[in-house]
Design an enzyme around this catalytic site. Structure first.
Site, PDB file in Angstrom:
ATOM      1  N   LYS A 146       7.831   9.172  -4.534  1.00  0.00           N
ATOM      2  CA  LYS A 146       7.241   9.444  -5.842  1.00  0.00           C
ATOM      3  C   LYS A 146       5.729   9.204  -5.773  1.00  0.00           C
ATOM      4  O   LYS A 146       5.303   8.453  -4.885  1.00  0.00           O
ATOM      5  CB  LYS A 146       7.914   8.582  -6.910  1.00  0.00           C
ATOM      6  CG  LYS A 146       7.374   7.163  -7.008  1.00  0.00           C
ATOM      7  CD  LYS A 146       7.485   6.583  -8.386  1.00  0.00           C
ATOM      8  CE  LYS A 146       6.469   5.507  -8.558  1.00  0.00           C
ATOM      9  NZ  LYS A 146       5.888   5.155  -9.711  1.00  0.00           N
ATOM     10  N   HIS A 238      10.812   5.453 -13.918  1.00  0.00           N
ATOM     11  CA  HIS A 238      11.660   4.253 -13.963  1.00  0.00           C
ATOM     12  C   HIS A 238      12.277   4.020 -15.341  1.00  0.00           C
ATOM     13  O   HIS A 238      13.458   3.708 -15.467  1.00  0.00           O
ATOM     14  CB  HIS A 238      10.860   2.999 -13.603  1.00  0.00           C
ATOM     15  CG  HIS A 238      10.057   3.118 -12.357  1.00  0.00           C
ATOM     16  ND1 HIS A 238      10.533   3.745 -11.232  1.00  0.00           N
ATOM     17  CD2 HIS A 238       8.803   2.691 -12.045  1.00  0.00           C
ATOM     18  CE1 HIS A 238       9.613   3.685 -10.284  1.00  0.00           C
ATOM     19  NE2 HIS A 238       8.551   3.060 -10.754  1.00  0.00           N
TER      20      HIS A 238
HETATM   21  P1  NAP Z   1      -1.293   5.580   2.477  1.00  0.00           P
HETATM   22  O1  NAP Z   1      -1.345   4.129   2.783  1.00  0.00           O
HETATM   23  O2  NAP Z   1      -2.528   6.260   2.014  1.00  0.00           O
HETATM   24  O3  NAP Z   1      -0.762   6.311   3.788  1.00  0.00           O
HETATM   25  C1  NAP Z   1      -0.738   7.695   3.906  1.00  0.00           C
HETATM   26  C2  NAP Z   1      -0.030   8.092   5.170  1.00  0.00           C
HETATM   27  O4  NAP Z   1      -0.071   9.508   5.242  1.00  0.00           O
HETATM   28  C3  NAP Z   1      -0.688   7.556   6.430  1.00  0.00           C
HETATM   29  O5  NAP Z   1       0.298   7.234   7.381  1.00  0.00           O
HETATM   30  C4  NAP Z   1      -1.483   8.764   6.918  1.00  0.00           C
HETATM   31  O6  NAP Z   1      -1.629   8.825   8.314  1.00  0.00           O
HETATM   32  C5  NAP Z   1      -0.562   9.885   6.512  1.00  0.00           C
HETATM   33  N1  NAP Z   1      -1.289  11.141   6.427  1.00  0.00           N
HETATM   34  C6  NAP Z   1      -2.410  11.425   5.711  1.00  0.00           C
HETATM   35  N2  NAP Z   1      -2.796  12.695   5.938  1.00  0.00           N
HETATM   36  C7  NAP Z   1      -1.910  13.207   6.819  1.00  0.00           C
HETATM   37  C8  NAP Z   1      -1.773  14.465   7.447  1.00  0.00           C
HETATM   38  N3  NAP Z   1      -2.629  15.476   7.214  1.00  0.00           N
HETATM   39  N4  NAP Z   1      -0.755  14.644   8.305  1.00  0.00           N
HETATM   40  C9  NAP Z   1       0.124  13.643   8.563  1.00  0.00           C
HETATM   41  N5  NAP Z   1       0.044  12.438   8.002  1.00  0.00           N
HETATM   42  C10 NAP Z   1      -0.959  12.222   7.143  1.00  0.00           C
HETATM   43  O7  NAP Z   1      -0.179   5.906   1.402  1.00  0.00           O
HETATM   44  P2  NAP Z   1       1.070   5.012   0.971  1.00  0.00           P
HETATM   45  O8  NAP Z   1       0.616   3.993   0.000  1.00  0.00           O
HETATM   46  O9  NAP Z   1       1.802   4.565   2.178  1.00  0.00           O
HETATM   47  O10 NAP Z   1       1.940   6.045   0.144  1.00  0.00           O
HETATM   48  C11 NAP Z   1       2.739   7.039   0.745  1.00  0.00           C
HETATM   49  C12 NAP Z   1       3.545   7.759  -0.327  1.00  0.00           C
HETATM   50  O11 NAP Z   1       4.387   6.816  -0.968  1.00  0.00           O
HETATM   51  C13 NAP Z   1       2.698   8.378  -1.447  1.00  0.00           C
HETATM   52  O12 NAP Z   1       3.348   9.523  -1.932  1.00  0.00           O
HETATM   53  C14 NAP Z   1       2.726   7.300  -2.517  1.00  0.00           C
HETATM   54  O13 NAP Z   1       2.522   7.843  -3.789  1.00  0.00           O
HETATM   55  C15 NAP Z   1       4.135   6.791  -2.361  1.00  0.00           C
HETATM   56  N6  NAP Z   1       4.312   5.431  -2.853  1.00  0.00           N
HETATM   57  C16 NAP Z   1       3.642   4.387  -2.314  1.00  0.00           C
HETATM   58  C17 NAP Z   1       3.823   3.108  -2.780  1.00  0.00           C
HETATM   59  C18 NAP Z   1       3.137   1.932  -2.181  1.00  0.00           C
HETATM   60  O14 NAP Z   1       3.441   0.797  -2.610  1.00  0.00           O
HETATM   61  N7  NAP Z   1       2.248   2.103  -1.221  1.00  0.00           N
HETATM   62  C19 NAP Z   1       4.712   2.880  -3.847  1.00  0.00           C
HETATM   63  C20 NAP Z   1       5.398   3.972  -4.386  1.00  0.00           C
HETATM   64  C21 NAP Z   1       5.199   5.234  -3.883  1.00  0.00           C
HETATM   65  P3  NAP Z   1      -2.935   8.296   9.070  1.00  0.00           P
HETATM   66  O15 NAP Z   1      -3.089   6.852   8.645  1.00  0.00           O
HETATM   67  O16 NAP Z   1      -2.558   8.408  10.490  1.00  0.00           O
HETATM   68  O17 NAP Z   1      -4.072   9.144   8.646  1.00  0.00           O
END
Ligand code: NAP
Length: 478
Positions: A146, A238
């Site tokens: 999400k 939620h």
């Molecule tokens: P993040 O920390 O910004 O990580 C993004 C990931 O995507 C990194 O592994 C990055 O790889 C990869 N990425 C970016 N551009 C890419 C590309 N062109 N090709 C392949 N991989 C790519 O984000 P996040 O917080 O983990 O969140 C991920 C997802 O989960 C999002 O949709 C977010 O809304 C959802 N989410 C997150 C949380 C949370 O607590 N973090 C909670 C609920 C939902 P590199 O680092 O190698 O560039």
């Protein structure tokens, strides 16, 4: 005995925050509990140019610290043996050839799970590229994190794009609240106990309150939050799921589509909100400086004229025979007085005049404790026949022996096992957007500024007035 199929879990966004804080630690927990097929592989992929050894070093420093229980070096080392890494840029079609080659090289794989833990803007291209290299066969499941879009239109677009390459039965849309045992517990609580279901309706219930309250402010996520707001961040997903669990009719079975059909009926029965209803029954607000905290408009990276709501309260109504006339009050906000997620059922107090003013309540707390508690009236000791309230509490963490899994571990195991009931179906998600869209659209045009509430309080006075009009009060004021 572990009967799980031999899986290949392709984890996009493997270097990201969610993977390091939640997904990898929870996969470790499932591994440590012996709940993953011994042959199952975790294939981390992301843009970073790493090899497997480099990725394992990153996990060692960024994910291991988030494992708070059941840790042993021996178990950790055996877990790491499952993990490989491949650089795949979602926007580079050629990288997917390498991915397909690696996945298809493993001849004994039964199911392939592709977990897209990346920004939703990548979902369309990722699915198209997976299909282009044949990674969309019947044994492939795709997990979408999400938020799935930012409004009805963008959500419909992502769903339509994904549907070009994957059947609906292959798509697992995450709402991590659906992984919470305390929410799922509502189903057996209602339908396995003879004394709850007969009173679970308008004849006995006066009002329902659903709260998700946070004590934190926007912290480092101000930019994201200001573009999102409480309605999109919490209500559309939620809170409407919590409402569905409280309000659904008995599902035909506990299987995926029967549960989802039952929730869908609730969403469809929600009374649409007209602009006039929104002015009266929806409260938006922002926190102001208090108790040493900055106000929302003073937070770093928040525009001084922002109208983004950090708090929302809504009086919702469900137009069906069971719930006609029962208000469902939803509220969520940041910088509130406590961190909690709970559902409160307030029962009618006018059913028997032998004991007036004896309001029964059922409270399902999902955070910070996982409890089901009810207020029961008993005889006050002594010569009088006065009734006095006592609380009966079931603490879910202690009522049952054994390990309790976190939401993400349960969801990961569900998708590996191919069970859909704890994931959102496309029509559910779109129905939820349909209901909140008029609020977003009305606020965008409305000249009325958000209400204000002091940081650390229980929200704006307007939200108390919303209930007072109906002769109701939020739990902390009862
Ligand atoms: P993040 O920390 O910004 O990580 C993004 C990931 O995507 C990194 O592994 C990055 O790889 C990869 N990425 C970016 N551009 C890419 C590309 N062109 N090709 C392949 N991989 C790519 O984000 P996040 O917080 O983990 O969140 C991920 C997802 O989960 C999002 O949709 C977010 O809304 C959802 N989410 C997150 C949380 C949370 O607590 N973090 C909670 C609920 C939902 P590199 O680092 O190698 O560039």
């Amino acid at each position: 005995m572990n009967k799980q199929t031999n899986f290949d879990l392709v984890l996009f966004g493997a270097t990201g925050d969610l993977a390091m804080r939640k997904l990898i630690p929870n996969l470790y927990q499932a591994h440590a509990a012996g709940l993953l097929n011994p042959e199952g592989r975790i294939l981390g992929v992301s843009r970073s140019k790493l090899d497997t050894a480099g990725f394992l070093r990153q996990i060692e420093s960024d994910a291991k610290v988030h494992i708070k229980k059941n840790f042993s070096e021996e178990m950790w080392n055996s877990f790491l043996k499952r993990i490989q890494y491949l650089t795949v840029d979602v926007t580079h079609r050629a990288d997917f050839d390498k991915l397909a080659e690696l996945v298809k090289a493993r001849k004994n794989t039964e199911n392939v799970i592709v977990y897209l833990s990346t920004a939703p803007t990548f979902f369309t291209q990722a699915c198209a590229n997976l299909a282009a290299v044949g990674l969309n066969g019947k044994n492939v499941r795709v997990v979408l994190e999400k938020p799935l879009g930012t409004d009805l239109k963008s959500s419909q677009k992502i769903n339509a794009d994904v549907a070009e390459h994957f059947e609906e039965s292959q798509v697992y849309r995450i709402d991590h609240y659906l992984g919470k045992e305390s929410l799922q517990n509502l189903i057996p609580l209602r339908f396995a106990n003879v004394f709850f279901e007969p009173v679970w309706n308008k004849d006995f219930i006066k009002s329902v309150q659903i709260t998700i309250a946070e004590q934190l402010g926007v912290e480092e996520r101000a930019e994201f939050y200001d573009a999102t707001g409480a309605l999109r961040d919490m209500v559309q997903n939620h809170m409407l799921q919590m409402l569905c669990f409280v309000a659904m009719e008995r599902p035909k079975s506990l299987a995926g589509d029967d549960m989802r059909d039952a929730k869908m009926k609730v969403l469809k029965a929600l009374k649409p909100l007209s602009p006039a209803d929104i002015d009266v029954n929806v409260i938006r607000a922002q926190y102001t400086a208090a108790e040493g905290h900055a106000g929302y408009l003073e937070e770093h990276n928040v525009p001084a004229d922002s109208r983004t709501e950090t708090y929302v309260a809504i009086k919702a109504e469900i137009e069906n025979e069971r719930w006609q006339g029962v208000p469902f009050y939803l509220r969520t906000g940041k910088r509130l007085a406590a961190k909690t997620a709970e559902i409160v059922l307030n029962f009618r107090e006018d059913l028997d005049d032998l004991f007036p003013n004896t309001p029964n309540r059922l409270i399902v707390n999902m955070q910070p404790r996982e409890t089901v508690s009810t207020c029961v009236f008993i005889k006050e000791p002594g010569s009088s026949m006065n009734a006095m309230p006592v609380e009966m509490v079931i603490d879910l963490a202690h009522a049952v022996e054994g390990r309790r899994a976190e939401a993400y571990e349960l969801l990961l195991r569900e998708v590996i096992d191919g069970r859909l009931s704890r994931f959102n179906r496309r029509d559910e998600l779109e129905a939820a957007w349909e209901w909140v869209m008029p609020i977003m659209e009305h606020w965008a045009k409305s000249p009325v500024a958000p209400h204000q509430y002091a940081a650390g309080s229980w929200g704006p006075q307007a939200a108390r007035d919303l209930l007072a009009k109906d002769n109701n009060a939020w739990l902390e004021d009862q």
